[in-house]
Design a protein around this motif. Structure first.
Motif, mmCIF file in Angstrom:
data_model
loop_
_atom_site.group_PDB
_atom_site.id
_atom_site.type_symbol
_atom_site.label_atom_id
_atom_site.label_comp_id
_atom_site.label_asym_id
_atom_site.label_seq_id
_atom_site.Cartn_x
_atom_site.Cartn_y
_atom_site.Cartn_z
ATOM 1 N N PHE A 60 0.839 -1.191 0.000
ATOM 2 C CA PHE A 60 0.000 0.000 0.000
ATOM 3 C C PHE A 60 0.882 1.252 0.000
ATOM 4 C CE2 PHE A 60 -2.745 -3.197 1.967
ATOM 5 C CZ PHE A 60 -3.951 -2.975 1.327
ATOM 6 N N PRO A 61 0.356 2.375 -0.474
ATOM 7 C CA PRO A 61 1.108 3.627 -0.350
ATOM 8 C C PRO A 61 1.485 3.870 1.106
ATOM 9 C CG PRO A 61 -0.811 3.938 -1.761
ATOM 10 C CD PRO A 61 -0.949 2.570 -1.148
ATOM 11 N N SER A 62 2.707 4.323 1.336
ATOM 12 C CA SER A 62 3.145 4.535 2.713
ATOM 13 C C SER A 62 2.350 5.642 3.388
ATOM 14 C CB SER A 62 4.641 4.839 2.763
ATOM 15 O OG SER A 62 4.949 5.989 2.007
ATOM 16 N N TYR A 63 1.856 6.587 2.603
ATOM 17 C CA TYR A 63 0.899 7.555 3.157
ATOM 18 C C TYR A 63 -0.112 7.911 2.075
ATOM 19 C CZ TYR A 63 3.425 11.357 0.717
ATOM 20 O OH TYR A 63 4.010 12.157 -0.227
ATOM 21 N N GLN A 64 -1.253 8.353 2.487
ATOM 22 C CA GLN A 64 -2.249 8.904 1.572
ATOM 23 C C GLN A 64 -3.009 10.012 2.278
ATOM 24 O OE1 GLN A 64 -5.564 6.145 0.529
ATOM 25 N NE2 GLN A 64 -4.488 4.628 1.779
ATOM 26 N N TYR A 65 -3.368 11.016 1.503
ATOM 27 C CA TYR A 65 -4.079 12.174 2.023
ATOM 28 C C TYR A 65 -5.481 12.197 1.432
ATOM 29 C CZ TYR A 65 0.664 13.893 3.152
ATOM 30 O OH TYR A 65 1.938 14.029 3.633
ATOM 31 N N LEU A 66 -6.469 12.372 2.311
ATOM 32 C CA LEU A 66 -7.866 12.419 1.886
ATOM 33 C C LEU A 66 -8.470 13.757 2.294
ATOM 34 C CD1 LEU A 66 -7.184 9.335 3.101
ATOM 35 C CD2 LEU A 66 -9.464 8.916 2.185
ATOM 36 N N SER A 67 -9.441 14.220 1.530
ATOM 37 C CA SER A 67 -10.094 15.491 1.836
ATOM 38 C C SER A 67 -11.591 15.398 1.576
ATOM 39 C CB SER A 67 -9.493 16.627 0.996
ATOM 40 O OG SER A 67 -9.814 16.462 -0.379
ATOM 41 N N LYS A 68 -12.317 16.310 2.211
ATOM 42 C CA LYS A 68 -13.760 16.392 2.015
ATOM 43 C C LYS A 68 -14.209 17.831 2.289
ATOM 44 C CE LYS A 68 -18.195 14.622 3.717
ATOM 45 N NZ LYS A 68 -18.877 13.740 4.683
ATOM 46 N N PRO A 69 -14.899 18.475 1.337
ATOM 47 C CA PRO A 69 -15.362 19.844 1.587
ATOM 48 C C PRO A 69 -16.470 19.867 2.633
ATOM 49 C CG PRO A 69 -16.261 19.026 -0.477
ATOM 50 C CD PRO A 69 -15.297 17.986 0.002
#
Length: 325
Positions: free
Chosen positions: A247-256
């Protein structure tokens, strides 16, 4: 509430043709109403798959609000159809985007990734939410009795489900006081729940992943190679499918969120090492401020005002959860 578990894998509804299935569905709806159930989970194991027929007979039989889950494991033929009116195109309240989740960090990451194809087409919306299966926080190992997910993994799991607008179904033993104490401050975090409940035109999802990958061990993790950005090797341990997934070592998620360009951000560290993660304001969809104010959701505090970016040290398999405005 109490729910009816239909079309399930234990007592399959094996009607053989359209006429038989329609008769079965009608009889199931009559029994559902007679017994006074409030919700309906329709699994994907039998042949009662006409969700529009279930909806039609329910509407004819009761005015009582009934919550319906389409649990067809993310199979495309049972996806919502936005080209149809809602009653035909999405005759359920939420639908599974994935196969069954397992009690592991790897399975959480795999199921989390499954919602992205629906979010990208704006198909996870109020009244028709994509759902990567129930929460695995606070669940004990069947053999050792230990709580499987650690506190950091629990935060990551709950925060991830919140930021992608997933329905939040707890799967732990509610009579287990130790478990309840272990997860209580996380599952009752009102600021996290407010992010989950908000909808400002986007159900939330990944906006950045790391170029590097980490190996995460798993058990019973099916269908992983169909998830973009992951790959796996499997092996047998007795009757248990085990292996390792990348898996990606980190991932960034967002939500307005509503009001003044507010955006929730989850910085998810899947490595086992404490790592510095950074929210670069210009990279976050919907963020126009600079400087920006940072609200720390887990700690219920204002971090202050920052120019260009905000950085934080995140423990292995933990996640920072903030609101940027």
């Amino acid at each position: 509430t109490t729910g009816w578990y239909g079309n399930n894998c234990i007592c399959k509804d094996l009607c053989r043709n359209e006429t038989e299935c329609d008769m079965q569905i009608r009889a199931d709806v009559e029994a559902f109403i007679r017994f006074g159930f409030d919700s309906w989970k329709l699994d994907g194991c039998g042949n009662e798959n006409d969700l529009a027929a279930f909806d039609k007979y329910l509407r004819h039989s009761t005015t009582k609000p009934i919550m319906v889950e389409n649990c067809n494991w993310g199979r495309e033929q049972y996806d919502p159809d936005p080209s149809l009116p809602p009653r035909q195109g999405c005759p359920f309240n939420f639908y599974r985007s994935s196969g069954d989740i397992q009690i592991s960090y790897a399975s959480m990451l795999s199921n989390l990734a499954s919602v992205e194809r629906y979010r990208a087409r704006n198909m996870s919306i109020p009244g028709c939410w994509s759902y990567p299966d129930m929460l695995q926080i606070g669940i004990r190992n069947h053999f050792t009795g230990e709580i499987v997910l650690t506190t950091p993994e629990t935060r990551s799991h709950f925060g991830a489900w919140c930021i992608v607008s997933s329905p939040l179904f707890l799967g732990h033993d509610v009579n287990d006081v130790e478990v309840t104490d272990f997860i209580w401050t996380i599952i009752t975090n009102r600021e996290a729940l407010e992010v989950n409940q908000a909808y400002a035109g986007d159900s939330g999802g990944v906006y950045e992943i790391s170029p590097s990958f980490v190996e995460v061990e798993y058990e019973h993790l099916a269908g992983l190679d169909s998830i973009p950005g992951t790959r796996s090797t499997s092996r047998k341990l007795g009757n248990i499918d085990t292996g390792a997934a990348m898996f990606p070592s980190y991932q960034y998620l967002s939500k307005p969120l509503f009001g003044n360009g507010r955006v929730a951000v989850l910085l998810l560290n899947s490595s086992t090492e404490t790592t510095e993660l950074s929210a670069v304001f210009s990279d976050i969809p919907g963020v126009s401020c600079n400087p920006c104010k940072i609200r720390n959701i887990w700690q219920h505090k204002d971090e202050g005002e920052y120019h260009n970016s905000w950085s934080v040290m995140v423990e292995g398999r933990d996640a920072a959860f903030i609101v940027v405005e």
